[in-house]
Design an enzyme around this catalytic site. Sequence first.
Site, PDB file in Angstrom:
ATOM      1  N   TRP A  28       0.825  -1.212   0.000  1.00  0.00           N
ATOM      2  CA  TRP A  28       0.000   0.000   0.000  1.00  0.00           C
ATOM      3  C   TRP A  28       0.854   1.254   0.000  1.00  0.00           C
ATOM      4  CZ3 TRP A  28      -3.706  -2.453  -1.719  1.00  0.00           C
ATOM      5  CH2 TRP A  28      -4.093  -3.695  -1.201  1.00  0.00           C
ATOM      6  N   LYS A  85     -12.238  -2.784   8.098  1.00  0.00           N
ATOM      7  CA  LYS A  85     -11.435  -3.646   8.961  1.00  0.00           C
ATOM      8  C   LYS A  85     -11.806  -3.427  10.432  1.00  0.00           C
ATOM      9  CE  LYS A  85      -7.792  -3.383   5.493  1.00  0.00           C
ATOM     10  NZ  LYS A  85      -7.975  -4.686   4.862  1.00  0.00           N
ATOM     11  N   ASP A  87      -1.652   6.235   6.789  1.00  0.00           N
ATOM     12  CA  ASP A  87      -2.713   5.311   6.402  1.00  0.00           C
ATOM     13  C   ASP A  87      -2.855   4.326   7.558  1.00  0.00           C
ATOM     14  OD1 ASP A  87      -4.247   3.217   5.451  1.00  0.00           O
ATOM     15  OD2 ASP A  87      -3.120   2.954   3.583  1.00  0.00           O
TER      16      ASP A  87
END
Length: 359
Positions: free
Chosen positions: A103, A196, A172
């Site tokens: 990511w 999540k 993030d």
Amino acid sequence: MPEQVYNFYAGPAVLPKQVLKQAALDIVDFNQSGMGIIEISHRSQAFTAVIQETEALIRELLGVPGHYKVLFLQGGASSQFFMVPMNLLQKDRVASYLNTGVWSNKAIREARLFGQVEVPYSSEATGFTRVPQHGEYTVNPKSEYLYFVSNNTVYGTQFHAMPETDAMLVADMSSDILSRPVDVSRFGLIYAGAQKNIGPAGVTLVIIREDLLERVSESVPTMLQYRTHAAADSLFNTPPVFSVYGVGQVMRWLRDQGGVAAMDRLSKQRSSLLYEVIDSTDFYRGHAEKASRSAMNVTFTLPTRELEEKFLRETTEQGFIGLKGHRLLGGFRASLYNAFPLEGVAKLAEFMQAFARKN
């Protein structure tokens, strides 16, 4: 399939049972209005109350200072890869990115479309088995911000201490937000996809310091400016109504469980059960270095492909679902987000011990 199933998927991921039960009722009739939550207007008083309560709970649980905006956006965390530099990085300026996985790699590529990007640390050459410790890299003092991914779902690594730098932090936190205390005041911006630890997929949480809202260039499209959504309290266009509602329900549940401090204790308990099994034998091989291990995503392999196929088949038969590792890494990944029941981890640990003995 056994009666009890444990959902180890990395995302969309397990949600609290009571949240699912309440949502099932509210989809049909929300607050005895005769309408379901998925069909009420985002301009209605009913939804205004939902989004305001959801924001208030997030502020309470994370200790968000008053001079930060809490936004509910769309496009997933992946859209933040470009929205962050579009809003915070000018063409003639530099930003620093720590490369610790898939990511962050994607975010670096997007950021380079908008300005100069430096990468003072990368663990790519060693298979992303670790995150850096303090002192292992130097941030350009001219950097507008230092960007990092707090937890890496694919490789199972996590920053256990936030980077120490004079540069503004941008993070993030999609896969570990609300699982441990965070000093929000150290950050210029935090974002997280909901699917999540926060709620159902479809909404992205952004927490941004107010003074940063005016950094954006006038050439950035209206919908991609944080200030657009801040000025409209996340109601500039139709928001993902059900997803925001779901986040609010999860935040209520989280508060009732004891908040972030309670989640921090539980996440350490859950992950320790599996790491103890992995460390007790060379049958299981953990991917991440011990000092960088994630409490959210436990990654490991077995000695042979045949054993891995057998392990996957037998765990599925036992009701342990979603353990197959990411396609880039293979092996297995147990995702242990806030709503994951402790007894499910204990049962998986017990199964792993028995499987190792037999094989």
